[in-house]
Structures are given as C-alpha cells and as structure tokens.
Scaffold this motif. Structure first.
Motif, PDB file in Angstrom:
ATOM      1  N   UNK A  91       0.683  -1.250   0.088  1.00 47.08           N
ATOM      2  CA  UNK A  91       0.151  -0.181   0.180  1.00 47.08           C
ATOM      3  C   UNK A  91       0.882   1.267  -0.061  1.00 47.08           C
ATOM      4  N   UNK A  92       0.560   2.212  -0.702  1.00 44.18           N
ATOM      5  CA  UNK A  92       1.017   3.580  -0.859  1.00 44.18           C
ATOM      6  C   UNK A  92       0.032   4.396  -0.139  1.00 44.18           C
ATOM      7  N   UNK A  93       0.542   5.444   0.675  1.00 49.07           N
ATOM      8  CA  UNK A  93      -0.211   6.419   1.440  1.00 49.07           C
ATOM      9  C   UNK A  93       0.305   7.702   1.197  1.00 49.07           C
ATOM     10  N   UNK A  94      -0.576   8.615   1.416  1.00 46.48           N
ATOM     11  CA  UNK A  94      -0.187  10.222   1.322  1.00 46.48           C
ATOM     12  C   UNK A  94      -0.677  11.062   2.456  1.00 46.48           C
ATOM     13  N   UNK A  95      -0.179  11.864   2.917  1.00 46.59           N
ATOM     14  CA  UNK A  95      -0.863  12.964   3.436  1.00 46.59           C
ATOM     15  C   UNK A  95      -0.244  14.459   3.640  1.00 46.59           C
ATOM     16  N   UNK A  96      -1.060  15.316   4.123  1.00 51.79           N
ATOM     17  CA  UNK A  96      -0.624  16.568   4.033  1.00 51.79           C
ATOM     18  C   UNK A  96       0.281  16.869   5.235  1.00 51.79           C
ATOM     19  N   UNK A  97       0.516  16.716   6.195  1.00 45.95           N
ATOM     20  CA  UNK A  97       1.202  16.691   7.381  1.00 45.95           C
ATOM     21  C   UNK A  97       1.894  15.121   7.672  1.00 45.95           C
ATOM     22  N   UNK A  98       2.845  15.242   8.414  1.00 44.21           N
ATOM     23  CA  UNK A  98       3.260  13.803   8.938  1.00 44.21           C
ATOM     24  C   UNK A  98       2.023  13.222   9.787  1.00 44.21           C
ATOM     25  N   UNK A  99       1.740  11.869   9.450  1.00 39.53           N
ATOM     26  CA  UNK A  99       0.985  11.226  10.348  1.00 39.53           C
ATOM     27  C   UNK A  99       1.452  11.213  11.870  1.00 39.53           C
ATOM     28  N   UNK A 100       0.381  11.402  12.549  1.00 40.14           N
ATOM     29  CA  UNK A 100       0.736  11.656  14.085  1.00 40.14           C
ATOM     30  C   UNK A 100       0.926  13.130  14.414  1.00 40.14           C
ATOM     31  N   UNK A 101       1.083  13.957  13.418  1.00 39.49           N
ATOM     32  CA  UNK A 101       0.725  15.497  13.842  1.00 39.49           C
ATOM     33  C   UNK A 101      -0.645  15.638  14.278  1.00 39.49           C
ATOM     34  N   UNK A 102      -1.720  14.728  13.734  1.00 35.23           N
ATOM     35  CA  UNK A 102      -2.928  14.942  14.079  1.00 35.23           C
ATOM     36  C   UNK A 102      -3.614  16.069  13.270  1.00 35.23           C
ATOM     37  N   UNK A 103      -2.974  16.323  11.940  1.00 38.93           N
ATOM     38  CA  UNK A 103      -3.474  17.508  11.161  1.00 38.93           C
ATOM     39  C   UNK A 103      -3.862  16.675   9.743  1.00 38.93           C
ATOM     40  N   UNK A 104      -5.227  16.329   9.734  1.00 40.09           N
ATOM     41  CA  UNK A 104      -5.346  15.476   8.475  1.00 40.09           C
ATOM     42  C   UNK A 104      -5.282  14.064   8.496  1.00 40.09           C
ATOM     43  N   UNK A 105      -5.586  13.446   7.541  1.00 41.16           N
ATOM     44  CA  UNK A 105      -5.569  12.103   7.510  1.00 41.16           C
ATOM     45  C   UNK A 105      -4.320  11.503   6.572  1.00 41.16           C
ATOM     46  N   UNK A 106      -4.040  10.277   6.896  1.00 40.65           N
ATOM     47  CA  UNK A 106      -3.271   9.445   5.820  1.00 40.65           C
ATOM     48  C   UNK A 106      -4.119   8.682   4.751  1.00 40.65           C
ATOM     49  N   UNK A 107      -4.050   9.016   3.658  1.00 33.57           N
ATOM     50  CA  UNK A 107      -4.834   8.269   2.711  1.00 33.57           C
ATOM     51  C   UNK A 107      -4.125   7.127   1.940  1.00 33.57           C
ATOM     52  N   UNK A 108      -4.674   6.064   2.070  1.00 36.30           N
ATOM     53  CA  UNK A 108      -4.035   4.861   1.428  1.00 36.30           C
ATOM     54  C   UNK A 108      -4.760   4.511  -0.049  1.00 36.30           C
ATOM     55  N   UNK A 109      -3.838   4.138  -0.942  1.00 38.23           N
ATOM     56  CA  UNK A 109      -4.250   3.575  -2.113  1.00 38.23           C
ATOM     57  C   UNK A 109      -4.963   2.096  -2.090  1.00 38.23           C
ATOM     58  N   UNK A 110      -5.280   1.465  -2.906  1.00 35.83           N
ATOM     59  CA  UNK A 110      -6.051   0.315  -3.219  1.00 35.83           C
ATOM     60  C   UNK A 110      -5.001  -0.792  -2.922  1.00 35.83           C
ATOM     61  N   UNK A 111      -3.861  -0.585  -3.303  1.00 37.18           N
ATOM     62  CA  UNK A 111      -2.785  -1.530  -3.270  1.00 37.18           C
ATOM     63  C   UNK A 111      -2.429  -2.607  -4.509  1.00 37.18           C
ATOM     64  N   UNK A 112      -1.234  -2.920  -4.412  1.00 30.94           N
ATOM     65  CA  UNK A 112      -0.693  -3.868  -5.346  1.00 30.94           C
ATOM     66  C   UNK A 112      -0.443  -5.048  -4.751  1.00 30.94           C
ATOM     67  N   UNK A 113      -1.136  -6.186  -5.262  1.00 24.88           N
ATOM     68  CA  UNK A 113      -0.790  -7.508  -4.743  1.00 24.88           C
ATOM     69  C   UNK A 113       0.556  -7.842  -5.605  1.00 24.88           C
ATOM     70  N   UNK A 114       1.584  -8.182  -4.985  1.00 27.74           N
ATOM     71  CA  UNK A 114       2.798  -8.758  -5.420  1.00 27.74           C
ATOM     72  C   UNK A 114       2.654 -10.003  -5.184  1.00 27.74           C
ATOM     73  N   UNK A 115       2.966 -11.205  -6.119  1.00 28.70           N
ATOM     74  CA  UNK A 115       3.050 -12.471  -6.087  1.00 28.70           C
ATOM     75  C   UNK A 115       4.259 -12.716  -6.576  1.00 28.70           C
ATOM     76  N   UNK A 116       5.400 -13.459  -5.766  1.00 31.20           N
ATOM     77  CA  UNK A 116       6.658 -13.891  -6.291  1.00 31.20           C
ATOM     78  C   UNK A 116       6.489 -15.477  -6.231  1.00 31.20           C
ATOM     79  N   UNK A 117       7.026 -15.811  -7.401  1.00 33.15           N
ATOM     80  CA  UNK A 117       6.991 -17.326  -7.676  1.00 33.15           C
ATOM     81  C   UNK A 117       8.369 -17.715  -7.777  1.00 33.15           C
TER      82      UNK A 117
END
Lengths: 117, 113
Positions: A91-117
C-alpha cells in the motif's frame, strides 16, 4: 474526492527479478509512505518520504528496497531482487502533514498485490 | 518492543446494534492512535483518531475511547449497518516517531441482517 492510485493492481514476478510498484499520491500532499500487508497479517510500515528523502524506514526496508519520486506526481517502490517472502499487498499512502501530527488523514491507495513465484 | 494487538479476531453483530472493537497497546510512550477500516480488496480507510491527552473522541456514529491506565483503546460504532462489515484495526505512533504507524492485527466485523 481525491484518491491515491496504484499500479498495477496485481504483479506476478519470478524470484530474483526486479519489480517497481507505482503510486500517484494526492496532488497537494507532501508526505508519502509505503506499507505492506502479508495475507492475513498486520499492515507493516516500510518507509516514509518527504522532500525527496527517506524520513524513516523499518527493518523490513533493507538494501533490496528503494523509493523514488521520479517526477511531480509518481512515487515508486522498487524491489531489486524479489524473494518469495516479499509476496504481499503493498500500500502507498500520502498525507498533508506527517501522520501523528493529528492534522488531516493519511490516505491509502487500493494496493498492489505482489506475487513472487 | 512495541506491539498493538486486538482482543478478538472476529465480531458479529445484528444490524442496528452497537459494536465495540477493542485494542490493547504495550508502549506507554504511544501518543497518537488511529482506527482504520479495511474493506475487502481495498486499502485502509481512516475512521477516527485520538491523542493521548484525550480519553474520548466522537465522530459520525463512531466513538473512540482511550484508557491510558490499562493501555486500552476501543472503537464504538453506533447503529451498525451492513456497510460497516470490514476489518477494523488500530494503529499508533511512538512518541518522537511521528512518521510511521504500528498496526494491530485487525478484527473482522460482520453485520448480520
């Protein structure tokens, strides 16, 4: 509503191959993150990134991993030589401020499923 | 080491009832907590957060309670709806490390019709 996007949705690769997972964070966000989630397990922090530099990284994020912001919109995670245990949802995520600063959210993407064979 | 864990892996509730999901954390230095919802095939979605200087915070249909004495966090969902069915997990940050989150293992909430 703005959203984080990730490509591809599913990547299958052979052990030892290099993979690049791509993310487009929300356009006005400056703080970026990668997490992974092995099937059925917790979400695990990999790395945080700001101003073209890694801010923090976990023990998982070893020399096989790297991140890059190659242009003004993309944020990539590269695994140089994949191992079977790298199979997970990333998962990738982004935010306006550092997570933990309590200012705004951390938004996550839908994810990439990686399969290593 | 830091660990954030959940008491129950699954929770089933009747539609319209209230749900309570619990979380325990081990590090007394943790000072910021977030609840996330993860639906199948999607990334985690922020629900509500709380700082360690608070013991309760309310959102729309959700309330988070923080008990620092016993290092316990709970998420209460009022009038649970079918769309609330998902995995819920808590996450926290360590004091001085505001750039990463430590996640718990999740509780699968199933809303029964």
């Amino acid at each position: 509503e703005p959203e984080v996007t990730q490509t591809p949705s599913h990547q299958v690769t052979q052990m030892g191959q290099e993979v690049i997972l791509r993310c487009v964070p929300i356009s006005n966000h400056l703080y970026f993150y990668w997490y992974r989630q092995i099937l059925g397990q917790k979400v695990e922090f990999l790395v945080s990134f700001y101003n073209n530099e890694i801010s923090e990284k976990s023990e998982i994020f070893d020399d096989q991993f790297s991140v890059e912001r190659p242009d003004g919109s993309n944020f990539t995670l590269k695994i140089r030589s994949t191992k079977l245990e790298d199979s997970a949802m990333y998962f990738c995520a982004s935010s306006e401020e550092w997570v933990g600063q309590g200012v705004g959210e951390q938004y996550f993407g839908p994810g990439t499923r990686l399969t290593v064979t | 080491g830091e660990s954030v864990g959940l008491h129950l892996p699954t929770l089933s509730v009747q539609e319209g009832d209230n749900s309570i999901i619990n979380c325990a954390y081990s590090n007394s230095a943790s000072d910021y907590f977030i609840w996330y919802k993860q639906e199948s095939g999607k990334g985690p979605q922020f629900i509500i957060d709380i700082r360690s200087n608070m013991d309760k915070r309310q959102g729309q249909r959700v309330t988070v309670l923080l008990n620092k004495t016993v290092k316990h966090l709970s998420l209460q969902i009022a009038a649970t709806q079918p769309g609330d069915s998902a995995v819920y997990f808590c996450a926290d940050t360590l004091s001085g490390s505001a750039r990463q989150l430590t996640f718990g293992s999740g509780t699968q909430l199933t809303v029964l019709p």
